[in-house]
Design an enzyme around this catalytic site. Structure first.
Site, short mmCIF file in Angstrom:
data_model
loop_
_atom_site.label_atom_id
_atom_site.label_comp_id
_atom_site.label_asym_id
_atom_site.label_seq_id
_atom_site.Cartn_x
_atom_site.Cartn_y
_atom_site.Cartn_z
N HIS A 120 -5.23 -3.33 -2.54
CA HIS A 120 -5.31 -2.78 -3.48
C HIS A 120 -4.99 -3.38 -4.81
CE1 HIS A 120 -4.49 0.63 -0.60
NE2 HIS A 120 -4.01 -0.41 0.30
N LYS A 154 -11.94 0.35 -0.79
CA LYS A 154 -11.11 1.24 -1.99
C LYS A 154 -11.38 1.33 -3.21
CE LYS A 154 -7.66 0.27 1.24
NZ LYS A 154 -7.78 -0.42 2.74
N SER A 196 0.77 -1.29 0.01
CA SER A 196 -0.13 -0.07 0.12
C SER A 196 0.81 1.28 -0.09
CB SER A 196 -0.90 0.42 1.22
OG SER A 196 -0.39 -0.38 2.17
C1 LIG Z 1 -2.96 -4.30 2.88
C2 LIG Z 1 -4.71 -3.50 3.81
N1 LIG Z 1 -5.09 -4.32 4.55
C3 LIG Z 1 -6.10 -3.83 4.95
C4 LIG Z 1 -6.20 -1.91 4.74
C5 LIG Z 1 -7.88 -2.09 5.59
O1 LIG Z 1 -8.69 -1.42 5.59
P1 LIG Z 1 -9.70 -0.90 6.21
O2 LIG Z 1 -9.71 0.28 5.52
O3 LIG Z 1 -11.17 -1.12 5.28
O4 LIG Z 1 -9.90 -0.96 6.89
C6 LIG Z 1 -5.38 -1.61 4.32
C7 LIG Z 1 -6.18 -0.19 3.85
O5 LIG Z 1 -4.63 0.54 3.41
C8 LIG Z 1 -4.62 -2.26 3.27
O6 LIG Z 1 -4.08 -1.29 2.62
#
Ligand SMILES: Cc1ncc(COP(=O)(O)O)c(C=O)c1O
Length: 390
Positions: free
Chosen positions: A216, A247, A188
């Site tokens: 992503h 997202k 990310s």
């Molecule tokens: C790889 C990954 N997992 C989980 C999340 C968190 O998801 P949420 O925003 O729905 O809690 C993110 C958020 O950027 C992420 O990049």
């Protein structure tokens, strides 16, 4: 007699001042418009390059309509956790849509990506088991691994040699234990992709399981945005597929897709699922609509527009093609990154400075994200406004 601790207010005030002194203080910015590629902040209209709304679905009329319709039918609050009386028809419809889209037998939704990781990973692995994870894994995967009590082995980013070495260690020193490998399809803060095909082989050879976070990757890669595992043809070798709904899907929440046993097990063991009120039905309806759009010709067109914008930006900056919609510019020093972000803000561009703990200390950066909804003039204007990099 022990000296008395500082009062809470003293502790908080001092901590905040310390954060500010090293460029790590965060404050909230209120957006007074729908989320989109142009947003209003403090009465200014900004070109937004900070969102993970990769396909521009967050304010799509069909998602709004689906949410309103469900609101009329099922109301807003769900009253309880899914296991009490909070499983609404909209949740079941969403999970069927996810399973169909991801081509898995089953799926289970959670209130966020963070909750999906915190519920799933400690349900699968516990004390005595082994979790092997990439150094750049998202905080929720790290926190969930810590919570599990399993032995953690971290390998340098995308270092397949070290991954194999940890797998070997687990097979000899922890024979008979569960071994879970954690990776992301797209990292990310760096925007690069995992070497998924290359990871799938050793993890299978050593009898480990793979948890892949496609936060992503879904909406960006593969046929109609089915994700990186789909585009590389390895989806059937990923035991636990995680994706987020907030997202590219433009809604809110997250899912775990996999076998029916996996879903039933998590319903019984994932504490963030069991002990939390379920998300509002209109949110689930909006997410379901987003999957419908993604699977339709419109979805294919949106993914195509996103990649056109990525190529346009890279060509305007004379960069090699990007692996994803996340485009970082490494700056290093935290204060310098904040200053670069502020300069862009003054010029009307929202590009956040990413700092510790989201990245390592001294690895601060500008993180730009592109969307299918950006216009070519906006993308070119950003490319021109960015600082020249050595
Ligand atoms: C790889 C990954 N997992 C989980 C999340 C968190 O998801 P949420 O925003 O729905 O809690 C993110 C958020 O950027 C992420 O990049």
């Amino acid at each position: 007699m022990k000296a008395s601790a500082a009062s809470l207010e003293e502790f908080l005030g001092t901590s905040l001042m310390e954060m500010e002194a090293v460029g790590l203080l965060r404050t909230l910015r209120t957006v007074d418009s729908p989320q989109s590629v142009h947003i209003n902040v403090n009465a200014r209209n900004l070109r937004n390059f900070s969102s993970n709304d990769y396909l521009g679905l967050a304010n799509h009329p069909a998602l709004r309509e689906a949410a309103f319709e469900e609101w009329g039918r099922a109301g807003f609050g769900t009253g309880a956790s899914r296991l009490l009386c909070g499983t609404m028809a909209a949740h079941e419809r969403l999970e069927s849509a996810i399973a169909e889209f991801k081509r898995t037998p089953s799926a289970l939704t959670f209130s966020s990506g963070y909750a999906a990781a915190m519920g799933t990973i400690p349900a699968i692995c516990t004390k005595g088991d082994v979790i092997i994870l990439d150094k750049l894994c998202h905080a929720c995967l790290v926190d969930a691994s810590r919570l599990s009590g399993a032995d953690m082995r971290v390998f340098p980013h995308n270092d397949l040699h070290m991954l194999e070495s940890h797998l070997k260690w687990a097979a000899t020193s922890r024979a008979g234990c569960r071994v879970l490998v954690l990776a992301e399809s797209v990292y990310s803060m760096d925007g690069d992709a995992a070497s998924l095909r290359e990871m799938a082989e050793p993890k299978a050879r050593f009898g480990a399981w793979l948890f892949l976070a496609e936060a992503h990757g879904v909406g960006v890669f593969g046929e109609n945005g089915r994700g990186l595992s789909d585009s590389l043809g390895v989806a059937d070798r990923v035991e636990i597929q995680m994706g987020t709904l907030g997202k590219a899907l433009g809604a809110h929440g997250a899912y775990i897709a996999g076998s029916c046993h996996l879903r039933n097990f998590l319903i019984n063991r994932a504490r963030s699922f069991i002990f939390s009120t379920s998300p509002p039905a209109p949110v689930a309806a909006a997410a379901t609509k987003a999957f419908e759009i993604l699977a339709s010709p419109e979805g294919g067109q949106l993914v195509g527009s996103l990649w056109r914008n990525i190529r346009c930006f890279c060509s305007a900056r004379s960069l090699a093609d990007s692996a994803s919609a996340i485009l970082p510019i490494l700056i290093g020093d935290e204060a310098a990154a904040v200053s670069a972000s502020t300069t862009l803000l003054d010029a009307g561009f929202l590009v956040p400075a990413i700092r510790y703990p989201a990245v390592a200390k001294g690895a601060a950066r500008l993180r730009m994200t592109l969307s299918a909804a950006h216009s070519e003039p906006d993308v070119l204007a950003l490319a021109r406004a960015l600082p020249e990099m050595p």
